[in-house]
Design an enzyme around this catalytic site. Structure first.
Site, mmCIF file in Angstrom:
data_model
loop_
_atom_site.group_PDB
_atom_site.id
_atom_site.type_symbol
_atom_site.label_atom_id
_atom_site.label_comp_id
_atom_site.label_asym_id
_atom_site.label_seq_id
_atom_site.Cartn_x
_atom_site.Cartn_y
_atom_site.Cartn_z
ATOM 1 C CB VAL A 1 -0.953 0.033 1.214
ATOM 2 C CG1 VAL A 1 -2.141 0.974 0.928
ATOM 3 C CG2 VAL A 1 -1.486 -1.342 1.558
ATOM 4 C CB ALA A 2 2.330 3.369 -1.771
ATOM 5 C CB CYS A 3 4.018 6.164 1.779
ATOM 6 S SG CYS A 3 5.466 6.509 0.755
ATOM 7 C CB SER A 4 -0.696 4.022 3.657
ATOM 8 O OG SER A 4 -0.785 5.430 3.692
#
Length: 374
Positions: free
Chosen positions: A155-158
């Site tokens: 979830v990429a940076c999350s």
């Protein structure tokens, strides 16, 4: 009876290699000058744009970053390569990213006073995984000797906060007794070191957290997860197109658009108010306001973004103790940034103190947890 869910251990593995802004700029500028000289005719005719030069001062002002750590330094500063030189490993060897994950996981288990027998779920959550399958989490699970199951989340940076949400839900539901959430952020292979506007942004790192029920926790620093909150809203402003389908597209799988790229000004303008609203609404759920929060562990992408979000929430500038910054030395480490901040700045809090752990990034995606020191 409602199960109280806690974070009981935190682990941080920092790679051995460091690259300063000055080193990075020296290599990039040499590359840009070589590129411009080799393509002088096209540049003069207007068919190709010249590569602009950079400076350490520009990087620090634009981002707040002074240096970054990298898993492999070799190759990144070579103007004829401009990417890390990571030797391939055989299928029966521990993969690079799993190795990073194991380092951080062992530190988190030690901090939580836990062993492999206390964990039954492993989640590897990060912006990129070095392969599609088998899941890195299962490889890590096997290496650590953990019984149960594991899976990867992107979830990429999350990724870290979203994985913590899943861990919280599993413990609360009684479907797991202990969850190990690991964020091995091997970002350097996806960095375009030939692009002035993004070559300085990312660094490599690995973080890990142990999540369990409060009644099984026996660590010196335990934080109850009061609740979680997440939101996503589709945007192309942060993107990486690398993937297996490019083989069928007959396109260059390593072209600039396949690597990390973003519309930085649009991201800043759109994500900042989105994050402020998200955090404020999350706190209201507990009849809390920004003044009740002792510590802000915010996503570490850009100092200007962090400062604006903090000011909007507090109506003043936060102190370094309230909203610690780690991106000056670690750079943007994708989903691990807020976890690094938590790891380095949580032991001074006392029982009853409230903290907010929050990430925001590509997607767009925002994930937050309201924590209370036990």
């Amino acid at each position: 009876m409602t199960t109280s869910v806690v974070i009981s251990g935190s682990g941080l593995w920092t790679p051995p290699h460091r690259i300063s802004n000055e080193e990075l700029v020296e290599a990039y500028n040499a590359y840009a000058q070589q590129h411009n000289a080799e393509h002088k005719a096209e540049i003069d005719s207007g068919t190709l744009s010249a590569k602009p030069l950079s400076s350490a001062e520009f990087i620090q002002k634009a981002s707040g970053i002074r240096s970054r750590y990298t898993y492999i330094k070799d190759g990144i500063l070579d103007i004829n390569r401009m990417r890390p030189n990571i030797p391939p490993r055989a299928d029966d060897e521990l993969s690079d990213q799993a190795e990073m994950a194991v380092y951080a996981a062992k530190k988190a288990l030690q901090a939580a006073n836990k062993t492999a027998a206390d964990i039954d779920v492993v989640i590897v959550a990060c912006a990129y995984t070095q392969r599609s399958y088998p899941a890195l989490a299962i490889e890590v699970q096997e290496t650590l000797g953990i019984k149960g199951f594991g899976f990867d989340m992107l979830v990429a940076c999350s990724a870290a906060t979203f994985a913590l949400h899943r861990a919280y839900e599993m413990i609360a539901a009684g479907t797991a007794k202990g969850v190990l959430v690991i964020n091995p952020e091997l970002t350097s292979p996806q960095v375009n070191y030939c692009d002035r506007d993004s070559h300085f942004i990312f660094g490599d790192v690995a973080t890990a957290l142990v999540v369990e029920a409060a009644d099984t926790a026996n660590a010196p620093h335990v934080f109850e997860i009061l609740s979680t909150k997440a939101v996503t809203s589709f945007s192309n402003n942060i993107r990486s197109n690398f993937g297996y389908v490019s083989r069928a597209n007959d396109t260059n799988p390593f072209a600039p658009d396949m690597l990390f790229h973003q519309e930085g000004r649009k991201v800043f303008k759109e994500v900042c108010p989105m994050a402020v609203d998200h955090i404020s609404e999350h706190l209201v759920r507990h009849q809390l306001g920004a003044a009740n929060v002792k510590r802000w562990w915010l996503h570490q992408a850009n100092i200007n973004m962090n400062n604006l979000i903090s000011r909007k929430l507090l109506d003043r500038n936060p102190s370094p103790q309230e909203a610690p910054i780690v991106l000056d030395s670690y750079a943007n480490t994708a989903s691990a940034g807020s976890i690094i901040a938590f790891n380095l700045h949580h032991q001074d809090l006392v029982s009853g103190d409230i903290g907010v752990l929050c990430s925001f990034g590509a997607g767009y995606s925002i994930g937050s947890l309201v924590l209370k020191k036990q």
